[in-house]
Scaffold this active site. Structure first.
Site, PDB file in Angstrom:
ATOM      1  N   TYR A 241       6.381   3.355  -7.879  1.00 19.80           N
ATOM      2  CA  TYR A 241       5.792   3.750  -9.164  1.00 19.80           C
ATOM      3  C   TYR A 241       4.341   3.249  -9.281  1.00 19.80           C
ATOM      4  CZ  TYR A 241      10.712   4.647 -10.327  1.00 19.80           C
ATOM      5  OH  TYR A 241      12.013   5.103 -10.332  1.00 19.80           O
TER       6      TYR A 241
ATOM      7  N   GLU B 102      12.065   2.939 -16.968  1.00 19.99           N
ATOM      8  CA  GLU B 102      12.574   1.568 -16.881  1.00 19.99           C
ATOM      9  C   GLU B 102      13.090   1.357 -15.478  1.00 19.99           C
ATOM     10  OE1 GLU B 102      15.482   2.255 -19.683  1.00 19.99           O
ATOM     11  OE2 GLU B 102      14.140   1.864 -21.352  1.00 19.99           O
TER      12      GLU B 102
END
Ligand SMILES: CC(C)(COP(=O)(O)OP(=O)(O)OC[C@H]1O[C@@H](n2cnc3c(N)ncnc32)[C@H](O)[C@@H]1OP(=O)(O)O)[C@@H](O)C(=O)NCCC(=O)NCCS
Length: 154
Positions: free
Chosen positions: A121, A109
């Site tokens: 990411y 998250e």
């Protein structure tokens, strides 16, 4: 410093905690405490790594092994050592450790407004797949849930 500064990545130990707490305080709006880090190091499902350059701890990253999923719990690089490829090396080390342990996929998250982390990411193959509305109590910011569906593809 060049973008590709090589860091030494090693497993986090109790001796690293003071440096890691300092990095957390400079990096995270809700920083983990020394006690939280200590209990993470005792958690048999958790794996934590530190990055060092010139003998100094400059970043850390960790994940939990949850059945066949790697849940990335935290990553941070000291402000003066950012943009040198250290965050990428840390997350790659965690993903490689997870793949070597036979895990299949990875998830995390991230705050919706955290462009540097989301970009990192995405570069490593994570895709945005859900939003948790007002997830972070400090400012009610949304969380973006990201998945890397096949650890072998990273
Ligand atoms: C997110 C963080 C760990 C990145 O660490 P870093 O060592 O600076 O990142 P790297 O140098 O390895 O960069 C890797 C990629 O991340 C992205 N990135 C890093 N900093 C960025 C920035 N300021 N803006 C946009 N993208 C950025 C880029 O895609 C970069 O790829 P590139 O080198 O091909 O451009 C670091 O900014 C940090 O500690 N932030 C505070 C803590 C945090 O937000 N953690 C994430 C919690 S989910």
């Amino acid at each position: 410093m060049p973008k590709s500064a090589a860091a030494k990545i090693s497993p986090m130990t109790e001796a690293h905690i003071p440096s890691v707490v300092e990095i957390e305080r400079a990096s995270n709006p809700s920083p983990w405490s020394e006690n939280s880090l200590r209990s993470e190091l005792q958690n048999p499902q958790a794996r934590y790594f530190v990055a060092s350059t010139g003998g100094q701890i400059v970043g850390f990253c960790g994940y939990w092994r949850v059945i066949d999923e790697a849940h990335i719990t935290n990553v941070a690089v000291a402000p003066s050592s950012r943009n040198q490829g250290i965050g990428r090396q840390l997350v790659c080390a965690a993903l490689e450790d997870a793949a070597a342990a036979g895990l299949r996929c990875a998830t995390l998250e991230v705050r919706a407004g955290n462009t540097p982390a989301i970009s990192l990411y995405e570069k490593l193959g994570f895709a945005k797949c859900a939003v948790r509305k007002a997830y972070y109590p400090s400012n009610r910011e949304d969380a973006i849930v990201m998945w890397l569906y096949d650890l072998k593809s990273h």
